[in-house]
Scaffold this motif. Sequence first.
Motif, mmCIF file in Angstrom:
data_model
loop_
_atom_site.group_PDB
_atom_site.id
_atom_site.type_symbol
_atom_site.label_atom_id
_atom_site.label_comp_id
_atom_site.label_asym_id
_atom_site.label_seq_id
_atom_site.Cartn_x
_atom_site.Cartn_y
_atom_site.Cartn_z
ATOM 1 N N LEU A 1 0.799 -1.223 0.000
ATOM 2 C CA LEU A 1 0.000 0.000 0.000
ATOM 3 C C LEU A 1 0.835 1.278 0.000
ATOM 4 C CD1 LEU A 1 -2.703 -1.015 2.619
ATOM 5 C CD2 LEU A 1 -2.738 -1.350 0.154
ATOM 6 N N ASN A 2 2.143 1.169 0.154
ATOM 7 C CA ASN A 2 2.951 2.382 0.305
ATOM 8 C C ASN A 2 4.348 2.184 -0.279
ATOM 9 O OD1 ASN A 2 4.235 4.702 1.074
ATOM 10 N ND2 ASN A 2 3.733 4.536 3.251
ATOM 11 N N VAL A 3 4.621 2.872 -1.396
ATOM 12 C CA VAL A 3 5.955 2.823 -2.026
ATOM 13 C C VAL A 3 6.573 4.221 -2.080
ATOM 14 C CG1 VAL A 3 5.483 0.744 -3.381
ATOM 15 C CG2 VAL A 3 4.897 2.991 -4.332
ATOM 16 N N VAL A 4 6.128 5.096 -1.171
ATOM 17 C CA VAL A 4 6.600 6.480 -1.164
ATOM 18 C C VAL A 4 8.109 6.557 -0.926
ATOM 19 C CG1 VAL A 4 6.454 8.695 0.037
ATOM 20 C CG2 VAL A 4 4.375 7.434 -0.487
ATOM 21 N N SER A 5 8.623 5.735 -0.017
ATOM 22 C CA SER A 5 10.058 5.778 0.273
ATOM 23 C C SER A 5 10.889 5.414 -0.951
ATOM 24 C CB SER A 5 10.386 4.827 1.432
ATOM 25 O OG SER A 5 9.779 5.260 2.628
ATOM 26 N N LEU A 6 10.419 4.454 -1.747
ATOM 27 C CA LEU A 6 11.120 4.090 -2.975
ATOM 28 C C LEU A 6 11.086 5.239 -3.968
ATOM 29 C CD1 LEU A 6 12.566 2.063 -4.796
ATOM 30 C CD2 LEU A 6 10.323 1.154 -5.448
ATOM 31 N N LYS A 7 9.951 5.899 -4.070
ATOM 32 C CA LYS A 7 9.817 7.056 -4.966
ATOM 33 C C LYS A 7 10.832 8.134 -4.599
ATOM 34 C CE LYS A 7 6.445 10.685 -6.157
ATOM 35 N NZ LYS A 7 7.258 11.811 -5.660
ATOM 36 N N GLU A 8 10.940 8.452 -3.310
ATOM 37 C CA GLU A 8 11.861 9.498 -2.861
ATOM 38 C C GLU A 8 13.316 9.104 -3.112
ATOM 39 O OE1 GLU A 8 10.670 9.799 1.150
ATOM 40 O OE2 GLU A 8 8.896 11.044 0.736
ATOM 41 N N ALA A 9 13.636 7.819 -2.887
ATOM 42 C CA ALA A 9 15.004 7.356 -3.110
ATOM 43 C C ALA A 9 15.386 7.451 -4.584
ATOM 44 C CB ALA A 9 15.141 5.915 -2.621
ATOM 45 N N LEU A 10 14.481 7.062 -5.468
ATOM 46 C CA LEU A 10 14.754 7.137 -6.910
ATOM 47 C C LEU A 10 14.998 8.576 -7.338
ATOM 48 C CD1 LEU A 10 12.069 4.593 -8.162
ATOM 49 C CD2 LEU A 10 14.542 4.314 -8.334
ATOM 50 N N GLU A 11 14.231 9.503 -6.794
ATOM 51 C CA GLU A 11 14.393 10.911 -7.159
ATOM 52 C C GLU A 11 15.724 11.455 -6.654
ATOM 53 O OE1 GLU A 11 10.914 12.807 -5.670
ATOM 54 O OE2 GLU A 11 9.621 12.050 -7.275
ATOM 55 N N VAL B 1 6.505 4.278 -10.349
ATOM 56 C CA VAL B 1 6.251 4.295 -8.905
ATOM 57 C C VAL B 1 5.134 5.273 -8.538
ATOM 58 C CG1 VAL B 1 7.289 4.573 -6.633
ATOM 59 C CG2 VAL B 1 8.655 3.668 -8.510
ATOM 60 N N THR B 2 5.217 6.501 -9.056
ATOM 61 C CA THR B 2 4.168 7.485 -8.753
ATOM 62 C C THR B 2 2.795 7.031 -9.231
ATOM 63 O OG1 THR B 2 5.758 9.298 -8.775
ATOM 64 C CG2 THR B 2 3.438 9.876 -9.078
ATOM 65 N N PRO B 3 2.646 6.557 -10.484
ATOM 66 C CA PRO B 3 1.338 6.068 -10.915
ATOM 67 C C PRO B 3 0.799 4.937 -10.045
ATOM 68 C CG PRO B 3 2.741 6.415 -12.816
ATOM 69 C CD PRO B 3 3.615 6.577 -11.603
ATOM 70 N N TYR B 4 1.684 4.010 -9.648
ATOM 71 C CA TYR B 4 1.237 2.904 -8.799
ATOM 72 C C TYR B 4 0.689 3.430 -7.470
ATOM 73 C CZ TYR B 4 1.374 -1.144 -5.720
ATOM 74 O OH TYR B 4 1.031 -2.119 -4.807
ATOM 75 N N GLN B 5 1.424 4.351 -6.829
ATOM 76 C CA GLN B 5 0.974 4.869 -5.538
ATOM 77 C C GLN B 5 -0.343 5.606 -5.668
ATOM 78 O OE1 GLN B 5 2.715 4.439 -2.364
ATOM 79 N NE2 GLN B 5 0.605 4.905 -1.857
ATOM 80 N N MET B 6 -0.495 6.377 -6.743
ATOM 81 C CA MET B 6 -1.743 7.124 -6.946
ATOM 82 C C MET B 6 -2.917 6.174 -7.162
ATOM 83 S SD MET B 6 -0.154 10.144 -9.343
ATOM 84 C CE MET B 6 -1.630 11.129 -9.489
ATOM 85 N N ARG B 7 -2.674 5.084 -7.906
ATOM 86 C CA ARG B 7 -3.734 4.106 -8.142
ATOM 87 C C ARG B 7 -4.143 3.433 -6.838
ATOM 88 N NH1 ARG B 7 -5.306 3.608 -13.707
ATOM 89 N NH2 ARG B 7 -3.772 4.868 -14.790
ATOM 90 N N ILE B 8 -3.145 3.045 -6.061
ATOM 91 C CA ILE B 8 -3.440 2.389 -4.788
ATOM 92 C C ILE B 8 -4.268 3.301 -3.893
ATOM 93 C CG2 ILE B 8 -2.363 1.674 -2.617
ATOM 94 C CD1 ILE B 8 -2.299 -0.517 -4.602
#
Length: 593
Positions: free
Chosen positions: A552-562, A574-581
Motif C-alpha cells: 500500500l505504500n511505495v513512497v520511500s522508494l519514490k523518494e530514493a529514486l528521485e 512508482v508514482t502512478p502505482y501509488q496514486m492508483r493504490i
Amino acid sequence: MASKIATPCYCIQHSRFTKQDGWRLWDLSLSLNGNIAVTGGNENTYRTCIDVYTNVRHSNSRDKPKIIYSKEFDVFEDEAYEYYGRLVSFYPGSGTIILSGLGDKLEVIDIIQDRVIKCRKIKLVKHGDLFGEINCLSVRETEIFIGFRNKSNKITIYDVIDLNEIKSISLQGIQDGYWPGDVAAVDDRIFVCVGDGKEGSNEKALVVEEKNGRILSQLTKPSGAVKWFVESLALNITLNVIAVAWSQTQEGESKGIDVIVFYSLLSENKCSFLIAEVEFGVIRIRISDRGHRMITGNHRTGEVKEYDMAEIFTYSLFKEKLESNLKTDECTKLANFFKIPRNQTDAILGSETPSENLLLSLEQKNILQPRDVSKLIEAFDKLRINPFCRHVAEIFRKTRAPSYYKGITKKQREEMKTLQMTSEEDGKVLKAPWTLHKTPDGRVYYHNPVTKELRWENPETGQRAESQDECEGLYLNLSLNSSEFLQESSFEGEFGKFSVRVSEKLTKANCVKLATYFNFPAAKIDQIRNDSETPGITLLDILKERRIVNILNVVSLKEALEELELKDISDTLVTPYQMRIDRLRFEQQYLSE
C-alpha cells in the motif's frame, strides 16, 4: 553531545488550551502528506477533542498550518473509565482518515464526512476499581499496536482493516505494576516506554522482541540527572533512528528539562548520536516520514511545535560525533583513500586529535562540505569501516530537507499561495478548492489538492455529481490500465506486476545504489551484487521484508529514486502505482456504495 534549546519553525495552539480550564494535550500523529492530528482531554469535565491541521507552508515561510477539523466529544458513559487521554494515529496512507482510541473503543473516523467508519469495543481487564483503558497507540503498515493502563503489561496487536485482534504480547521481565506509556514497532522489534503511573511518567525505554515479549535492551538515559522520565518515543525508518523524549522534573511540575535523544537503529547497543534540548512539558514527539520534521506536543500548554531536523542536527554536531567515534586506524584508511599526501597524513596521525585534523583536511580539499557528505559516505562503504559513523553521515545527508515545493507544479504552488491568503482565521475550518475527476467506469468524484481527501459528494451542495465526458483529473494518462487495475481481486497481484516492471528498469548498479541508500547490511548488498538474473526483484523483496515499502505504500522508494537521479522510473512507474493504490483504497474501503 548536547545542543542549545532548539528553535521551532512555528508553534500552533488551539484556543481551548488557553481559554478553557482543565484541557491538556494528549497525543499527536503525522500523516504522509504533512497533516497533523492533535488530541486533548479535560481533567475537569472528562470531555475529549480531536483537531486536525493541514501543513500548507513553504519550508522558508513562517505561515502556520490551518485547522481543517475540530471536534469535542462527550464524557464516558461508563463511570469506571476515568482516563480522558484520547489516542490518535492517521490511517495508513491517508491524511483525513484517523484511528482513535479511548477507553475501550477503537474507532476509524472520516474527518471530512465527520462520521465513524468502523468501531470496535475492546474487552478490557479490570484492575481494582478501574479498567485498563487504552493508553498508547501506533500503526505499523496494516497493524495497530495498543498498550493499556493500570498494571497491564501487554501490547495487543489489531488488524488495521477490520480492527480484529491478531495477538497479544506480554512484556517479559518488567516490574510488577508497570504498563506501556508509548509504543512503536519496526521489523521484529517493539519499542516501548513503561512505568507505574506514579508521578505521571514512565521510567524506562525498552527494546522488546515481538515474537515473545523478551526485553532485548534498554535505551540509555541522558547523563547528569538524578532521575529521568520517558515521555514519548518515535521511530523513523528513513533515518533508521528511534527518538525518545526524556524529562527531568524540578520544583514539582513547574520547572524542568526536556531533551530529545536520537538512537541509531543500526547499532547493536543503540548508540545515541544526538541530544536536542526542547521546552519543558513535552508529552509526545513524532517525526515525519522523510525525517525532515519533528513535531512535539506540550501537555501543559497545549502547544504543538515543528522543528527542522537540519537545524537540530547541525554540521558542527555532525563533525563532533565523527571526531569522537573515528579510530586512528580508520583515519589512516580514510587518509589513504582520499590520497592525502604522506607528510600531511603523518602530521594528522601524530597529532593529539587525529580525527578532528583529518576532517579539517578533507574540508580544505572540498571533499567534505556542509552541503555534501556523499564522498565520505562512499569512502565508508568502500572501506567497510565504522558503520556507526557511516550511519551518522547518512542521517546528516537525509535531514538536509529539500523545499516543501519540490515536485509541486507551478499551478499547485499558486493554489497554495491563494489558500494562505484567503483562509479564514485560526480556529475555523480551512476552505480549500476541490477539483472534479472521473473513475474509469465513469463515476465522478472530488479531490482536494491540499488536504488530499477524496469524496463522491459535491463538498458545497452535498449532492452527487452526474457523469461528465470532460473531466480533468490527476489520474489520467498513466502507464497502467485503470480498468484492469480495478478488476484485481487483491493488492498483492498488482504489487507483483509493479515489482516486475520496476525491476526491468533497474540495472544492477542502480539496485546496489538503492540498497546503500536504504542502509542495507553488507550481506544484503552482496546478495544483490551476486544476483545475475533478477537483482531488481531481490532488491524489492528485501525492501518489503525490511518494511521500507509495502503493497500500500511505495513512497520511500519514490523518494530514493528521485534523490539518486532515477526520476524517470519514479515518474513512469512508482508514482502512478501509488496514486492508483490511494484511489482504489478510497473507493473500495471508505466510500463504496
